[in-house]
Design an enzyme around this catalytic site. Structure first.
Site, PDB file in Angstrom:
ATOM      1  N   ASP A 230       0.850  -1.186   0.000  1.00 28.37           N
ATOM      2  CA  ASP A 230       0.000   0.000   0.000  1.00 28.37           C
ATOM      3  C   ASP A 230       0.891   1.244   0.000  1.00 28.37           C
ATOM      4  O   ASP A 230       2.112   1.148   0.164  1.00 28.37           O
ATOM      5  CB  ASP A 230      -0.878  -0.064   1.260  1.00 28.37           C
ATOM      6  CG  ASP A 230      -1.918   1.043   1.295  1.00 28.37           C
ATOM      7  OD1 ASP A 230      -2.285   1.550   0.229  1.00 28.37           O
ATOM      8  OD2 ASP A 230      -2.341   1.402   2.407  1.00 28.37           O
TER       9      ASP A 230
ATOM     10  N   GLU B  71       2.471   5.050  -4.042  1.00 27.66           N
ATOM     11  CA  GLU B  71       2.399   5.990  -5.203  1.00 27.66           C
ATOM     12  C   GLU B  71       3.743   6.680  -5.432  1.00 27.66           C
ATOM     13  O   GLU B  71       4.034   7.006  -6.585  1.00 27.66           O
ATOM     14  CB  GLU B  71       1.297   7.012  -4.962  1.00 27.66           C
ATOM     15  CG  GLU B  71      -0.110   6.413  -4.998  1.00 27.66           C
ATOM     16  CD  GLU B  71      -0.417   5.522  -3.810  1.00 27.66           C
ATOM     17  OE1 GLU B  71       0.060   5.827  -2.701  1.00 27.66           O
ATOM     18  OE2 GLU B  71      -1.093   4.506  -4.014  1.00 27.66           O
TER      19      GLU B  71
ATOM     20  N   ASP C 138      -9.008   3.841  -1.736  1.00 28.98           N
ATOM     21  CA  ASP C 138      -9.922   4.263  -0.664  1.00 28.98           C
ATOM     22  C   ASP C 138     -11.226   4.835  -1.191  1.00 28.98           C
ATOM     23  O   ASP C 138     -11.425   6.057  -1.260  1.00 28.98           O
ATOM     24  CB  ASP C 138      -9.208   5.270   0.245  1.00 28.98           C
ATOM     25  CG  ASP C 138      -8.024   4.622   0.943  1.00 28.98           C
ATOM     26  OD1 ASP C 138      -7.925   3.379   0.904  1.00 28.98           O
ATOM     27  OD2 ASP C 138      -7.191   5.354   1.498  1.00 28.98           O
TER      28      ASP C 138
END
Ligand code: GLC
Length: 791
Positions: A403, A406, A477
């Site tokens: 997770d 990015e 999300d």
């Protein structure tokens, strides 16, 4: 800009076009795939997405005409002009796409406060100048698909997106410009002459599908090379197949990964995790996978455990394993800056972290507080990270969830000039930002493969084109909103078209509080999406299948059980996907591109070729309109009513009914009911059969292996072929096409819908069978070939 053509050279499949100011290369990758390359930034093509480019040996001709150069392959005619203007035609001379030669003319924003617009997330400058840009004339009847998980609708015409991996915590809305994934692959559907562009550029890229001006569309980048592949269909299936030939396909996953996954931020301490595990078994709801989110770690230090919350992680996981559970743990990239912490110390000692421009390790803030970022663009770092997976494997962890890659940062974005090693060729952050998650997934995949020997299960939030080779993805999300349930469908369908076969959205929604009705409708969608995971954030209300009331629990049970029955069908789709790159969750247009009614179908999808799902995605609705595509007939899964395709019907759908239609002429393999993969040995495969319309024939291939190892790549699998013909009765043949896995089914149970018969014979001998209102049932022991006649 490039000037006039001065000369050309040919080098194998490459045609080098020498312009006054630069040399451009056009490479015939295959008769249908052409690469266009101009070294605006770096001399060589250096793809992060394509690992083994296969250039097909094929015949093509190059001719020089007055106005330009013509390259003719078996499928295409490519015309190249001054300034590297390119027009592409099919072999019959029909135009496919033409460069736009006029000045760009953007719409104007009048009055108002530009800062407010910016705050609302609108791109304020509409005619920004980009260093790399390809502008194409918009033809009539053009529809656009792909670009990964962008918000909004299935068809991207009239929209603009920025591909820059972004962790944006605001609720995802239709006009979001960027989310977590950068997949610069656009599919263009136009009059059954479809093609795609894969723009292989890892900088911030932009795609505008006629928003700036309805006369043209473009893709552009702030820097990097001009490097794109034109991929011709003419069918969308062919475009997707060729794109995944270039960037790779999703490898066959372990069978348990296709079961039900339950997650929460976070199931801690151990007693809560065990309570969840107990509940599934006690309540007779199948479940294979439990997740541990960040709170299992010691102060968010990756590769550690909080020993107060989990005093004996190995023992806990072993106990869960005995009850059929596999545990997946989250591992974020941010390494806590903490003297004495092994991972931090190793990283510092070996210069594994990204640095500022002066070579000082760069810090920002993520979950653990001050943290450093491993440089996954460096092979040495990937190897280290891969080896670290062993720490988790030794604890008994079955998969890894990557997770925040990015990469996310709480203290402002990473500056453009943070330095990355890029396998020895130092580059700035702006060049590799979009591949950070890709390389983290690759390292994780390779580590799990080496240390477990099994097919790795990795799930990632950020990715680039080609990440499908290493990881499953989820759409980040979302919120517990009906809008987000609706939007997840085009997001997942477009991800699927981009080769991301194994994808899913957080079922029930991540943020905000879910409602009983929303969860009931969402689990119905999840049953048919490749990744079937319920996940929600901290401080939101419980969202497990039993968290609301008995009715909601019953609906969850019904659909999760249905998923487990359908597992062999879904596994078959994954087996095919590794070979042909086609998605599991599909927009109707992929299979029915002759039927233009399917082009804007946002709220229906296909699960493989045979199952059409038209979920209810609005609160309070008890019926919906369903479009059944032309060219096939469809059987209502619940009532077995048969409908002709090419029409809209109204389907009543109480809260426990998800409208599902099976294509007439389908075999849907089913497993017997089980709580988790491995609970029961499958000795009998159940075949749910929907005969074709009288006079027609259909066939299906079913795949079987050990469900976890790579032995299938050495031929250790079985492949069965089922053929059915409706012609004065029904004839079915069962045969084995490949015989390599020794745990074979002993028998097959055939459940044939919509038949009323008086006689069934197997290999010429009459047998007894069960007769029900609309179906018949009987079992046959498997031989090399079975011939079944039903009169
Ligand atoms: C991010 C993830 C989410 C996870 C949370 C805590 O927001 O997207 O799924 O639960 O971080 O780790």
């Amino acid at each position: 800009m490039f000037g006039k053509i001065k000369s050309i050279r040919k080098n194998d499949n490459k045609i080098i076009v020498v312009y006054e100011n630069i040399e451009a290369t056009v490479e015939v990758i295959s008769p249908s795939i052409i690469n266009f390359f101009v070294p605006l930034y770096r001399k060589e093509r250096a793809s992060k997405a394509i690992e083994d480019l296969v250039v097909e040996e094929c015949d093509f001709e190059v001719s020089e005409e007055d106005e330009g150069i013509i390259i003719t392959t078996e499928k295409l005619q490519v015309k190249i002009f001054n300034d590297f203007k390119v027009d592409i035609y099919d072999k019959y001379g029909n135009i496919l796409c033409e460069d736009y030669r006029e000045e760009r003319k953007a719409f104007i924003r009048r009055h108002g406060n530009l800062d407010i617009l910016k705050l609302e997330g609108h791109k304020v400058v509409v005619d920004a100048i980009y260093k790399v840009m390809v502008l194409k004339k918009m033809e009539q009847n053009t529809f656009f698909y792909g670009l990964g998980e962008q918000t909004g609708h299935l068809n991207k015409k009239g929209y603009q997106y920025k591909l820059w991996n972004t962790d944006d915590p605001s609720p995802h809305v239709e006009c979001h410009e960027s989310l977590y994934k950068a997949i610069p692959f656009l599919i263009t559907v136009k009059d059954k002459q479809d093609f795609g562009f894969f723009f292989d550029n890892t900088f911030e890229t932009h795609f505008d599908m006629g928003k700036e001006n309805a006369d043209y569309y473009y893709f552009s980048a702030v820097d990097g090379n001009l490097d794109y592949y034109f991929i011709y269909g003419p069918e969308v299936k062919k475009v997707v197949g060729s794109y995944t030939k270039l960037t790779g396909t999703n490898p066959l996953p372990q069978l348990w990964t296709l079961g039900y996954h339950q997650s929460k931020f976070s199931y801690t301490p151990e007693s809560r995790l065990l309570e969840i595990a107990d509940n599934f078994r006690k309540r007779d709801i199948p479940c294979d996978v439990l997740y541990l989110d960040i709170d299992y770690m010691d102060g968010y230090r990756v590769f550690t455990w909080d020993k107060k919350k989990f005093p004996d992680p190995k023992g806990t996981l072993a106990g869960l394993k005995e009850r059929g559970y596999k545990v997946v743990t989250i591992i974020d990239p941010g390494v806590k800056k903490d003297k004495g912490y092994k991972i931090y110390e190793e990283g510092i000692k070996n210069s594994y972290f990204v640095t500022d421009k002066d070579g000082v390790p760069y810090v920002n803030t993520v979950w653990p507080g001050t943290a450093l970022y491993p440089d996954f663009t460096n092979e040495r770092v990937r190897k280290w990270w891969a080896d670290n997976q062993k720490i988790m494997m030794d604890y008994g962890v079955s998969g890894i969830w990557n997770d925040m890659n990015e990469p996310a940062s709480f203290n402002g974005p990473l500056p453009e000039d943070v330095m990355f090693n890029n396998d020895g060729l130092e580059v700035q952050h702006k060049e590799v930002h979009n591949v950070y998650g890709h390389y983290m997934s690759k390292a994780t995949y390779e580590g799990i493969k080496e240390h477990s020997g099994k097919r790795p299960f990795v799930i990632t939030r950020a990715c680039y084109a080609g990440t499908q080779k290493y990881s499953t993805v989820w759409t980040g999300d979302n919120q517990s909103l009906w809008d987000h349930l609706r939007m997840s469908l085009p997001m997942l369908m477009n991800l699927g078209l981009c080769g991301m076969t194994f994808c899913g959205a957080d079922i029930g929604g991540f943020s905000f509080d879910c409602t009983a009705e929303l969860l009931s409708r969402w689990v119905q969608v999840g049953t048919f999406t490749p990744l079937f995971r319920n996940h929600s954030r901290d401080f939101t209300r419980d969202q497990e299948p039993w968290a609301f009331d008995e009715k909601t629990e019953e609906i969850n049970r019904k659909y999760i059980k249905l998923r487990y029955r359908l597992l062999p069908y879904i596994y078959d789709l994954f087996w095919q996907a590794e070979r042909n790159g086609l998605p599991v969750i599909r927009p109707l247009l992929l299979n029915y591109q002759e039927d233009s009614n399917t082009y804007e179908m946002n709220d229906e999808f296909l699960c493989g070729d045979n199952i059409l799902v038209a979920p209810v995605v609005e609160q309070g609705k008890k019926a919906r309109m369903v479009y059944l595509p032309e060219g096939d007939s469809w059987v209502d899964y619940w009532t077995k009513e048969i409908y002709k395709g090419g029409q809209y019907i109204v389907k009543e759908a109480d809260l426990d009914v998800c409208p599902i239609f099976i294509k007439a002429g389908s075999f849907i393999p089913n497993y017997p009911q089980m709580n988790y993969i491995g609970e029961v040995e499958i000795k009998e495969l159940i075949l749910d059969i929907y005969p074709p319309i009288e006079g027609n024939k259909a066939s299906y291939e079913h795949y079987q292996d050990d469900g976890e190892s790579f032995a299938y790549r050495n031929g250790m699998y079985n492949l069965y072929e089922f053929i059915i013909e409706s012609k004065a009765g029904i004839n079915i043949t069962i045969s084995k096409k490949h015989n390599g896995y020794n745990k074979k089914y002993e028998s097959i149970k055939l459940c044939i819908n919509n038949v009323k018969s008086s006689k069934v014979s197997v290999d010429g001998a009459k047998i007894n069978f069960g007769k029900y209102e609309n179906s018949i049932e009987f079992s046959v022991p498997i031989k090399n070939n079975n011939v079944i006649e039903i009169k």
